[in-house]
Design a protein around this motif. Structure first.
Motif, PDB file in Angstrom:
ATOM      1  N   ASP A   1       1.440   6.506  -7.004  1.00 57.66           N
ATOM      2  CA  ASP A   1       0.395   7.466  -7.365  1.00 57.66           C
ATOM      3  C   ASP A   1       0.763   8.897  -6.991  1.00 57.66           C
ATOM      4  O   ASP A   1       0.062   9.850  -7.377  1.00 57.66           O
ATOM      5  N   ALA A   2       1.830   9.038  -6.214  1.00 63.37           N
ATOM      6  CA  ALA A   2       2.227  10.393  -5.797  1.00 63.37           C
ATOM      7  C   ALA A   2       2.772  11.169  -6.980  1.00 63.37           C
ATOM      8  O   ALA A   2       3.330  10.622  -7.930  1.00 63.37           O
TER       9      ALA A   2
ATOM     10  N   GLU B   1       1.032   4.050  -2.919  1.00 61.60           N
ATOM     11  CA  GLU B   1       0.890   5.487  -2.695  1.00 61.60           C
ATOM     12  C   GLU B   1       2.050   6.249  -3.325  1.00 61.60           C
ATOM     13  O   GLU B   1       1.871   7.337  -3.892  1.00 61.60           O
TER      14      GLU B   1
ATOM     15  N   GLU C   1       0.831  -1.203   0.000  1.00 62.70           N
ATOM     16  CA  GLU C   1       0.000   0.000   0.000  1.00 62.70           C
ATOM     17  C   GLU C   1       0.869   1.258   0.000  1.00 62.70           C
ATOM     18  O   GLU C   1       0.550   2.252  -0.678  1.00 62.70           O
TER      19      GLU C   1
END
Length: 521
Positions: A313-314, A310, A306
């Motif tokens: 996707d940052a 993240e 996870e």
């Protein structure tokens, strides 16, 4: 719904018991019939032979005595008459001849001096030439050639006749050396009555023999069929899963050998089933333990993935573009592995029989809407369900069933997926239809098999291969079922049938669990 399911099982069991009793009765009946037929054949044959022998003996004895007496009377009295007697002389002689010990009627026929036929009758008007068969008259009056083997020109002839239903013996002869022709008539009614009495006696004896044989057959059938019945009952108990069933063996006959063979087979079957149950239990325990042990490292791995997701996707782009595909693969496969472990744990609960229902009142339309909304499928699914259709089910398990059916339709079928709800008596029907190419006919029987892959060219897929199997088990625990078919309009249709109220199944499951616990104690 539990009662509705229990009734067919009860009727099936009752039909089996009735069928077994009918077969048992039929075998008993066949034994009784065979015994009866053998006894009847033997009794009728013996009675027939006895009757025939006695009949011939009685008639022959009476016939010989009468004919011998008549012949003696003809030689002693009729031969003493003149060559041309008068009617009075014939009448007197006939009366004397009739008074012999055998008491028969006599008819004498001769010619007087003028060549006229005269007749003398011991009983006027009761015995005439009309009572003598023509064939007998011709035989009596026919003169034979005298030779060394045939010393008499005339012989004694006799014949049995019926007159108005009464039996008679008619005999006739001619005086040797010339003289009148004599006929006698003897009633055989006393002998016929004796023979009728004998026939009745033999008939009663035959009936008694038949009854005795039936009783003997019943006793023999009971003796023979009692072990067979015990064997059948033991086989039924064995088929019901009572593998400790054994037969008490006594004797050394074929049925005793069969009982010993049954006991050996039951002992071998019990041992094999125990071994298989042990291996199956060990396998389930291994899967459960493995799944449980995997959850801890998977939790840590999931947390790491996870974080990596993240980072991917940052907007900062801190992850090297060269390893980004590998990171995304790790993230997706970790999720897939996590789903697989959860599904394996659910499957082991079903296999171990520990899965239980937690029922609540559910609005079906709201439940389906919540399932679709939670997975962001609102744009791809059409719902055809009226509000207010209530059912008492396990909401969590219903959500698992719907998620698997709708997700499978979206993944392998084609949008839009249509979910239709309708009521049918005490049941609730939920049909999930896609607009894809449908399911191949050779795949339909296997769609609910665990880890079944419809395409060998795609051995890996996003799913675990357990979704439909888990959905089916959740339907079964509700007392329902799921069927798969192809729609005539195209696409596949999965139909879920559930009872409106599954709470009776919870009571049945509690009673079964308590019974199992008592047996264990």
């Amino acid at each position: 719904m539990a009662d509705a399911q229990g009734a067919p099982r009860g009727w099936a069991a009752a039909r089996k018991v009735v069928a077994s009793r009918l077969r048992f009765t039929s075998l008993r009946l066949r034994l009784v019939v065979v015994f009866g037929l053998v006894a009847l054949t033997a009794a009728v044959s013996a009675s027939g032979i006895a009757y025939w022998l006695n009949r011939e003996a009685v008639l022959t004895r009476t016939q010989d005595a009468v004919l011998h007496d008549f012949q003696q009377e003809m030689q002693n009295r009729a031969s003493a008459l003149p060559a041309h007697p008068t009617q009075d002389e014939l009448q007197h002689t006939a009366g004397q001849m009739a008074g012999s010990s055998q008491r028969f009627s006599v008819l004498l026929v001769a010619q007087d001096e003028r060549g006229k036929t005269v007749v003398g009758n011991s009983e006027l008007g009761t015995f005439t030439l009309q009572n003598v068969p023509k064939s007998l008259q011709r035989a009596v009056n026919k003169q034979q050639a005298v030779s060394s083997s045939n010393k008499d020109a005339y012989h004694l002839y006799w014949q049995r006749i019926d007159d108005h239903g009464k039996p008679y013996l008619v005999g006739g002869t001619k005086v040797i050396g010339g003289g009148p022709t004599g006929y006698m008539l003897k009633s055989l009614e006393p002998e016929a009555k004796d023979l009728n009495s004998l026939a009745w006696s033999l008939g009663i004896a035959t009936a008694l023999a038949l009854i005795g044989s039936a009783l003997l057959a019943q006793a023999a059938a009971t003796t023979v069929l009692r072990p067979v019945h015990r064997l059948g009952s033991a086989a039924r108990r064995l088929g019901e899963g009572k593998l400790d069933t054994r037969l008490r063996v006594s004797g050394t006959d074929e049925l005793a050998d069969l009982s010993r063979t049954f006991n050996r087979a039951a002992e071998s079957l019990e041992k094999k089933v125990a071994d298989m149950s042990g291996r199956e239990e060990a396998s389930r325990r291994f899967v459960a333990d493995m799944s449980h042990e995997l959850r801890t490292p998977l939790t840590a791995i999931t947390a790491v993935t996870e974080v990596l997701e993240e980072e991917l996707d940052a907007e900062t782009g801190s992850v090297d573009p060269m390893i980004e595909p590998a990171v995304r693969l790790v993230v997706s496969e970790t999720r897939r592995l996590n789903d697989l472990v959860e599904n394996l744990m659910e499957v082991t609960r079903f296999d171990a029989g520990t899965a239980r229902l937690v029922v609540d009142d559910v609005d079906i339309a709201d439940q389906i809407t919540a399932c679709i909304d939670a997975r962001a499928w609102l744009d791809a699914v059409e719902l055809d369900a009226e509000r207010g259709i209530m059912a008492r089910l396990d909401p969590r398990r219903l959500d698992v069933i719907l998620a698997n059916l709708i997700g499978n339709a979206l993944k392998h079928g084609g949008s839009p997926v249509r979910v239709r709800v309708r009521e049918e008596g005490e049941d609730l029907l939920i049909a999930v239809r896609d607009h894809g190419p449908g399911i191949p006919e050779d795949v339909l029987p296997h769609v609910f098999d665990r880890f079944y892959k419809a395409s060998a060219s795609r051995p890996r897929s996003e799913g675990s291969g357990l979704g439909l199997s888990i959905a089916l088990e959740n339907a079964h625990i509700h007392g329902g079922r799921i069927t798969a078919a192809n729609s005539p309009e195209g696409g596949a249709v999965f139909t879920l049938r559930l009872p409106r109220d599954a709470s009776p199944l919870i009571e049945d499951g509690t009673r079964e669990a308590n019974g199992t616990e008592e047996n264990a104690r």
